[in-house]
Design an enzyme around this catalytic site. Structure first.
Site: not given
Length: 266
Positions: A54, A105, A109, A200
């Protein structure tokens, strides 16, 4: 008294909407996923482990992962942030050219708690578009930030033709103080044939420098899997089953079952 009753009545729809929005977030809990939604838990073919990352692409760190994966002769699925794809198109094209799978994703974020039906769909649509245009392939998978699937995110993914997948085993590699040993200990807790592993390739949303910890744990993880007889590869080779049959194993008439089935049915 009537004024108080009126306020309560007016607040009820808002409370119901908030509850529906956050209900699917219960799938963040491993026990809920594993029991009711094994494909959301990333369960696939028992002879395969899906390797996923990610938060990239990141020009500072992702090239190191590409180099190490090439050395290990392994391919992975990268859940990328759309805004980062736009900043690093050449890196994304290299990822695709080297046989890695690009998945979505987010655009950026963002915290998940407030309902954002229009914005969630617009952000996800932008991310899908930039991945498709940059890599030349249409993304198939979606993993939301923080692994929290709200109703608006789930519906946005469904309308864009994306399949949500979370993870079976994670290394908690984003935390300050993590090292290769701790990452491997956490992975071992749920690592098995058919698992989807979450790591990640960027510290963009993690402790500074945490990607170096992940990178150092990667060859050990791949070695473990191969010694156990499990192939390591992207989600496209993982054989993830459909979501709906597992959801329907819940008791008939269960409101949770009915609401989540509505979200998940194609």
């Amino acid at each position: 008294m009537n004024h108080r009753r009126a306020l309560t009545t007016a607040a009820a729809p808002a409370a119901a909407a908030a509850a529906c929005h956050i209900l699917p977030a219960a799938t963040w809990l491993p026990g809920v996923r594993a029991t009711l939604f094994p494909s959301l838990d990333g369960r696939g073919s028992p002879d395969h482990v899906a390797l996923t990352f990610d938060d990239g692409p990141d020009a500072r760190s992702t090239p190191y992962f590409l180099r190490e994966l090439d050395r290990l002769d392994a391919r992975a699925t990268f859940f990328v942030q759309g805004a980062a794809v736009r900043r690093h198109p050449a890196l994304v094209r290299a990822m695709a050219a080297e046989g890695h799978e690009l998945a979505v994703h987010c655009w950026e974020h963002r915290p998940p708690w407030l309902p954002r039906p229009v914005a969630d769909r617009a952000d996800l649509s932008r991310a899908v578009r930039v991945v498709r245009e940059t890599s030349g392939t249409a993304p198939r998978w979606y993993r939301p930030p923080y692994g929290v699937l709200t109703a608006t995110r789930w519906l946005a993914a469904r309308r864009l033709g994306l399949r949500p997948v979370l993870w079976t085993a994670w290394g908690r590699d984003w935390r300050a103080g993590a090292d290769a040993a701790s990452v491997l200990v956490h992975l071992r807790e749920r690592l098995a044939g058919g698992a989807t592993v979450l790591l990640h390739d960027s510290d963009r949303n993690s402790a500074p420098g945490s990607w170096r910890v992940t990178l150092s744990a990667l060859p050990v993880l791949v070695s473990w899997c191969r010694e156990a007889g499990w192939r390591v590869g992207p989600l496209s080779e993982h054989g993830v089953a459909g979501l709906v049959p597992a959801a329907r194993r819940l008791g008939a008439g269960d409101a949770v079952r009915d609401r989540m089935r509505d979200l998940m049915d194609p």
